[in-house]
Design an enzyme around this catalytic site. Structure first.
Site, mmCIF file in Angstrom:
data_model
loop_
_atom_site.group_PDB
_atom_site.id
_atom_site.type_symbol
_atom_site.label_atom_id
_atom_site.label_comp_id
_atom_site.label_asym_id
_atom_site.label_seq_id
_atom_site.Cartn_x
_atom_site.Cartn_y
_atom_site.Cartn_z
ATOM 1 N N GLY A 336 0.808 -1.213 0.000
ATOM 2 C CA GLY A 336 0.000 0.000 0.000
ATOM 3 C C GLY A 336 0.838 1.257 0.000
ATOM 4 C CB ALA A 337 2.136 3.528 1.616
ATOM 5 C CD GLU A 373 3.477 4.041 4.907
ATOM 6 O OE1 GLU A 373 4.650 3.823 5.275
ATOM 7 O OE2 GLU A 373 2.612 3.147 4.872
ATOM 8 C CD GLU A 395 4.937 -1.831 9.256
ATOM 9 O OE1 GLU A 395 3.964 -1.062 9.289
ATOM 10 O OE2 GLU A 395 5.865 -1.689 8.450
#
Length: 949
Positions: A336-337, A373, A395
């Site tokens: 996703g990023a 992010e 994460e």
């Protein structure tokens, strides 16, 4: 890293779909209108050669035999992890990519610090051609012998003289390679302009172990160093990297030296992107890059990044250390990023927003992924886990901070309505015996890849939320700031975090500027609270507890055990958690707290009560079973006054009771009785969780060709939510949660062919088609309209033609999703188109395959396609990745027959965790059907009657 997928099966905040991947990672796992609709589609819409799943994990982390280099000589190191005899201090990296021949060459000079006398330097290199190696020593420049050991992606540099402890040296390596055809390392990407021209660019994705495929390096997170990067380019291209450009000529750009960081955070892009920029109040320049024809879709992301970076700068009380922060939308991107320091990269759907074409859930998804992010710039980049076994420190925190940051900076997004879904997703995989502890040993790259999953991301976030609630938000914030300041530019393990969160009470008073977080509750006593002892029970053992509550007058008896979907009770033995319990009763809305450290316990209430609810708002990562008459008491309050409980409490009761059916603690008729109250429910989390538990029941029947009972169950669900569906307007009005719920309900109703919805959607699609797609549809209802239109061959063809030419990423995602719901098998061959990447990009292949697997007309096609192209997808998406996990589990998790179990078992010559999860899930489905099918046949008739009356 945020893992996610576009379209039908976007990472969702409502149910576990996966990957994601990043934000996770899934891990896994982005934005689109379908971000919030995905789970509904995932649920409702929708011969491998026996050895072809046989890709094996490298399971030896130390060579059993003396390792032999590629040239036949003995290789001087036999372990997968690098030795610590030397460490890098600085990389001087020059890269020369050729976007015509699709290859690159380079030179890297690495300054080394020698900790032990040695004549050998071991570092990483993967599929690089090394053409020269030199040692720069005080005595002069000397050639080095180079040995390669491809199995462990290692190089050995052999010196004729000893490198002396305490001295500094430099090694220089020349190398070359092809740009990668995958989505990792230094890889090729491309896009098509509106005129049909294909343009090529090159971008990097180095997490977790792919920097070694771009330049020789010490590719482990603990080997932090500074990087000075130079990139040769053509005049028509620009380059961007982690740091600002300090000089740029016609052919070479030179970037400033980075702060000390891990190799996986290095990034550079060669492209023809355009950018827009703003400056934060702290003086950091924010720029968003995209392909030229989509640069007008970057304004929202730019504003969000400015606001969020300022928030984190203030919240963490640590200035962002770089002068700039770039965000780049990459046309081809697997996850996703990615949080590269100073240059975060995204899928286009995770960054680009069109105010006229993007939905409420698009805005929510884009803002969440940017928040994720940018949180990493502190959690992960500034302070990095020592090794990948503690990936959750990166994460889990980034996922958790998404919600903390957006609750303050974007209150209108109502993110609290969606956090609970992350815990449900984590519990889905954590209830299997193939789950793993949040912190678990890993060594080889495939094992590392597998860590980017719901356990690291979502469970990590949920146990942090539980701890924050237990310590109080004030104490928690002070503790994590202490952690970040103490370990800046360093690497950490679990215990460092727990130490920073211990004894924080004396630091709280007078230090809190974020009054939004202030609570009226007295802080837990830091002197008596052993945070590490509590949290080790949540991070060092897999699974989660089931708390059984039995009320006898004023006495409340408690017991805990592991919640596990298995027919082997011995697998639940030997587990014990320290559980921060919360509860409330019918007599008082006061939240009571209790730390249960033992297998059993007893509480005494001040008076007898009608009901008691444990795990208030589901702030704790555990399920609750109400023994005796407990569930009947809960059902009564839901039937007569459901708002006496919060929407999160109601959602958790729905999830708990249906999950308890699967382990035999509760009868199915009790769960269905509880679900009857949903006819009066209006809140998004409770409604969508109701769908999440009920829809899979008829999906299991679908795979067994039990049409009569399947339709009976579908009818029950439609009747249950009919009132709420009928009240929905076909507009974009309302709050974010109201708009997402509207999309969800109308989509469900149309797919189930509920006449009022089907007629309206058909009318709107025909009008839109007659206008050649120029008519402006309410954005949030387009998914229902497109899927309805895709049911005819003519409608599908029209959607496909519009898909080919649209430049709006969110619109394309919805069209792609709708086309996967065609009843025509010839149209579902769109999987082949995505595999080749000409019209539908290969990055979207997992979405397309899993979406079609949820289509009752396509699930067999999807399974056959997965088997036939298994090795191609392994090569493209990488063994062990969250993408592969998403494909395997997504295609198979609704099967419930022994025949399918046998097919999967024949195809499981692999140690991959996703294969183990698939096997367990099908076994659990079979057990569920065998036990509950007769009762379900009876109960659907009874509940229909109750709804009617």
């Amino acid at each position: 890293m945020q893992y996610s997928f576009d379209g039908f099966t976007f990472t969702s905040d409502l149910f576990a779909l996966k990957l994601r991947a990043e934000d996770d990672k899934v891990r896994r796992f982005s934005s689109s209108t379908v971000t919030m609709l995905a789970p509904l589609l995932f649920l409702l819409v929708f011969a491998l050669v026996p050895h072809s799943f046989g890709a094996q994990l490298p399971n030896q982390n130390q060579a059993k035999e003396p390792p032999v280099a590629a040239n036949g000589q003995p290789f001087p190191w036999d372990r997968m992890r690098l030795p610590k005899t030397v460490t890098p201090l600085h990389y001087d990296l020059s890269i020369h990519p050729n976007l015509t021949t699709l290859d690159f060459s380079g030179v890297v000079r690495i300054e080394l610090d020698v900790h032990e006398d040695t004549s050998t330097v071991i570092l990483h290199s993967k599929q690089l051609q090394i053409s020269g190696a030199l040692l720069m020593a005080p005595e002069g420049v000397k050639p080095l012998q180079v040995l390669e050991y491809p199995r462990f992606h290692q190089l050995a540099l052999l010196s004729d003289s000893v490198l002396t402890k305490g001295r500094k040296y430099e090694v220089q390596l020349e190398f070359a390679a092809n740009l990668s055809d995958s989505f990792h390392g230094f890889y090729k990407s491309s896009y098509r302009t509106s005129s049909g021209e294909v343009r090529v660019l090159a971008s990097t994705q180095f997490e977790a172990t792919f920097a070694r495929g771009a330049f020789p390096c010490f590719d482990e997170p603990a080997f932090k160093a500074n990087f000075t990067i130079r990139i040769v380019r053509e005049p028509r291209h620009i380059t961007i990297s982690n740091m600002p450009k300090v000089s740029g000529g016609l052919l070479e750009d030179h970037f400033d030296t980075t702060v000390k960081m891990s190799t996986y955070l290095v990034a550079y892009i060669v492209s023809d992107f355009l950018s827009v920029s703003k400056t934060t109040k702290h003086g950091v320049e924010i720029s968003v890059y995209a392909v030229p024809e989509k640069i007008d879709q970057t304004a929202f992301a730019l504003d969000a990044a400015v606001k969020l970076l300022d928030f984190y700068d203030d919240y963490f009380d640590i200035p962002y250390p770089l002068p700039k922060q770039d965000l780049a939308a990459i046309p081809d991107f697997q996850s996703g990023a990615m949080e590269n320091w100073g240059l975060t990269t995204y899928r286009e759907t995770g960054l680009l927003f069109d105010p006229d074409r993007s939905s409420a859930s698009d805005k929510l998804g884009i803002t969440k992924v940017i928040a994720h992010e940018l949180a990493h710039q502190w959690f992960g980049n500034l302070v990095t886990m020592e090794w990948w076994n503690d990936l959750w420190l990166n994460e889990g925190f980034a996922k958790f901070m998404e919600y903390i940051s957006l609750d303050i900076t974007y209150p209108e997004l109502q993110v609290d309505d969606f956090f609970l879904g992350k815990c449900f997703e984590a519990m889905e995989v954590d209830s299997l015996s193939s789950s793993h502890p949040v912190s678990t040993p890993v060594e080889n790259p495939t094992q590392i890849q597998e860590m980017f999953d719901d356990v690291s991301y979502d469970k990590g976030a949920c146990i942090l939320n539980m701890l924050r609630d237990f310590l109080t938000p004030e104490a928690f914030e002070i503790g994590i700031i202490r952690y970040l300041k103490r370990y800046s530019y360093q690497n950490t393990v679990n215990s460092h975090l727990w130490e920073s969160l211990t004894n924080v009470n004396d630091l709280v008073e007078g230090r809190m500027e974020h009054r939004e977080f202030c609570s009226k509750r007295k802080l837990q006593s830091g002197t008596s609270l052993d945070v590490r002892a509590i949290m080790d029970t949540w991070t060092l053992q897999e699974g989660f507890p089931l708390l059984t509550v039995e009320v006898r007058g004023r006495e409340v008896r408690l017991s805990q055990e592991r919640f596990l979907k298995t027919n082997d009770p011995s697998l639940t033995e030997g587990f014990l958690w320290q559980i921060p319990l919360t509860y409330m009763t019918s007599a008082s809305s006061t939240i009571h707290r209790f730390l249960l450290k033992t297998k059993t316990g007893v509480l005494y209430l001040p008076e007898e009560v009608d009901w008691v609810k444990f795990n208030v708002d589901m702030s704790g990562y555990y399920m609750v079973h109400y023994a005796g008459d407990g569930w009947n008491s809960i059902i009564k309050v839901l039937q007569h006054n459901h708002t006496a409980l919060t929407s999160n409490d109601r959602a958790s009761l729905i999830q708990n009771v249906f999950q308890l059916v699967s382990v035999g603690k509760v009868r199915l008729d009790t769960a269905l009785e509880l679900s009857l109250y949903l006819s009066r429910e209006t809140e998004i989390m409770a409604v969508t969780q109701g769908f999440g538990e009920l829809v899979p029941l008829y999906k299991l029947m679908e795979k067994r060709d039990m049409a009569a009972l399947e339709n009976q169950m579908k009818g029950y669900i439609v009747d249950l939510f009919r009132g709420l569906i009928d009240r929905q307007e076909w507009t974009d009005s309302g709050s974010v949660s109201e708009r997402v719920l509207r999309s969800y309900l109308l989509l469900f109703a149309c797919v189930r062919k509920y006449p009022p919805c089907l007629n309206k959607a058909t009318q709107l699609f025909n009008q839109w088609k007659d206008s050649d797609g120029n008519m402006s549809l309410p954005v949030d209802i387009t998914m229902a309209v497109f899927i309805t239109g895709a049911q005819t061959a003519e409608g599908w063809d029209f959607l496909f033609e519009k898909y080919r030419h649209s430049m709006q990423t969110s619109v394309r995602s919805r069209m792609k999703t709708a086309m996967a719901w065609s009843p025509r098998k010839d149209k579902l061959q769109m999987m082949e188109q995505s595999l080749h990447g000409e019209v539908m990009k290969t990055q979207d292949l997992p979405d397309v395959v899993v979406s079609i697997s949820k289509n009752p007309h396509g699930y067999k096609l999807a399974w056959d396609f997965l088997r036939a192209h298994w090795h191609t997808m392994i090569k493209k998406f990488d063994l062990g990745s969250s993408t592969i996990s998403y494909l395997v589990t997504g295609v198979t998790n609704q099967y419930s027959t022994t025949e399918m179990l046998d097919e999967v078992s024949k195809a499981t010559g692999s140690e991959m965790r996703c294969i183990q999860q698939t096997y367990e899930t099908i076994e659990d489905n079979i057990r569920w059907m065998d036990k509950n099918l007769p009762l379900l046949q009876l109960m659907t008739t009874i509940t229909h009657v109750k709804l009617a009356t």
